[in-house]
Motif scaffolding. Structure first.
Motif, PDB file in Angstrom:
ATOM      1  N   PRO A 119      62.691  83.669  32.377  1.00  0.00           N
ATOM      2  CA  PRO A 119      61.505  82.805  32.272  1.00  0.00           C
ATOM      3  C   PRO A 119      61.135  82.109  33.579  1.00  0.00           C
ATOM      4  CG  PRO A 119      63.318  81.913  30.958  1.00  0.00           C
ATOM      5  CD  PRO A 119      63.762  83.255  31.471  1.00  0.00           C
ATOM      6  N   GLU A 120      62.093  81.925  34.471  1.00  0.00           N
ATOM      7  CA  GLU A 120      61.792  81.307  35.766  1.00  0.00           C
ATOM      8  C   GLU A 120      60.844  82.182  36.593  1.00  0.00           C
ATOM      9  OE1 GLU A 120      62.467  78.317  37.534  1.00  0.00           O
ATOM     10  OE2 GLU A 120      62.719  77.777  35.436  1.00  0.00           O
ATOM     11  N   ASN A 121      60.817  83.481  36.311  1.00  0.00           N
ATOM     12  CA  ASN A 121      59.946  84.401  37.060  1.00  0.00           C
ATOM     13  C   ASN A 121      58.504  84.383  36.563  1.00  0.00           C
ATOM     14  OD1 ASN A 121      61.996  85.256  38.744  1.00  0.00           O
ATOM     15  ND2 ASN A 121      62.508  87.036  37.497  1.00  0.00           N
ATOM     16  N   MET A 122      58.254  83.844  35.371  1.00  0.00           N
ATOM     17  CA  MET A 122      56.904  83.900  34.791  1.00  0.00           C
ATOM     18  C   MET A 122      55.854  83.312  35.722  1.00  0.00           C
ATOM     19  SD  MET A 122      57.358  83.201  30.687  1.00  0.00           S
ATOM     20  CE  MET A 122      57.691  81.474  30.894  1.00  0.00           C
ATOM     21  N   LYS A 123      56.187  82.240  36.411  1.00  0.00           N
ATOM     22  CA  LYS A 123      55.212  81.576  37.288  1.00  0.00           C
ATOM     23  C   LYS A 123      54.775  82.482  38.437  1.00  0.00           C
ATOM     24  CE  LYS A 123      58.839  79.367  40.001  1.00  0.00           C
ATOM     25  NZ  LYS A 123      59.995  78.721  39.447  1.00  0.00           N
ATOM     26  N   HIS A 124      55.563  83.506  38.745  1.00  0.00           N
ATOM     27  CA  HIS A 124      55.248  84.416  39.845  1.00  0.00           C
ATOM     28  C   HIS A 124      54.289  85.531  39.443  1.00  0.00           C
ATOM     29  CE1 HIS A 124      58.035  82.424  42.477  1.00  0.00           C
ATOM     30  NE2 HIS A 124      59.018  82.600  41.610  1.00  0.00           N
ATOM     31  N   TRP A 125      54.127  85.764  38.135  1.00  0.00           N
ATOM     32  CA  TRP A 125      53.232  86.847  37.722  1.00  0.00           C
ATOM     33  C   TRP A 125      52.263  86.457  36.607  1.00  0.00           C
ATOM     34  CZ3 TRP A 125      53.810  89.033  32.788  1.00  0.00           C
ATOM     35  CH2 TRP A 125      55.005  88.735  32.125  1.00  0.00           C
TER      36      TRP A 125
END
Length: 151
Positions: free
Chosen positions: A23-29
């Motif tokens: 979930p930490e990656n969601m902000k990147h895509w």
């Protein structure tokens, strides 16, 4: 309203899943994502619920994601509920020659007149937004390009 989007990401499926499942990656895509908050259940597991907040231009959008099926690395199904909209998304991940083909089946059910009208007048906008997220994920996963760099 139903449609399917498909994209191939140049990563082995296990690496693809690691990036997608964090979930930490969601902000990147996920362009416009402001915050996420776990509401109930074990994060990432079936039955887990998460509140997602987005800002798109001047519009703010809030929705609740519920994981309905987690059978990774093959499939991952969720629902998204926002005001006037129920979205069922079934995601399938196929390993093909060291790459991952991501097939996403979306079904939108509208309960508000405004959303029904928008879907009728601009059905392509929903598919276009889904493809935008898929392309942004591909750029992040393959090249490390974050949508945050555009802001």
């Amino acid at each position: 309203m139903k449609y399917t989007t498909e994209i191939t990401v140049d990563l082995p499926r296990d690496e693809f899943i690691k990036k997608l499942d964090n979930p930490e990656n969601m902000k990147h895509w996920q362009r416009g994502l402001v915050s996420y908050e776990q509401l109930s259940g074990t994060p990432g597991e079936e039955g887990a619920r998460m509140n997602l907040k987005y800002k798109m231009g001047k519009r703010e959008l809030e929705m609740v994601e519920t994981i309905i099926k987690r059978n990774l690395p093959e499939e991952f199904h969720v629902t998204y509920d926002a005001k006037g909209v129920h979205n069922i998304q079934k995601n399938y991940f196929k390993e093909e020659d060291g790459k991952t083909r991501w097939i996403s089946e979306s079904e939108f059910q509208f309960s508000s007149l405004g959303m029904k009208l928008m879907a009728f007048l601009m059905p392509g906008a929903f598919k276009k937004q889904s493809m935008k997220y898929a392309v942004d994920f591909k750029n992040f996963a393959e090249k490390g390009i974050s949508v945050l760099d555009d802001q």
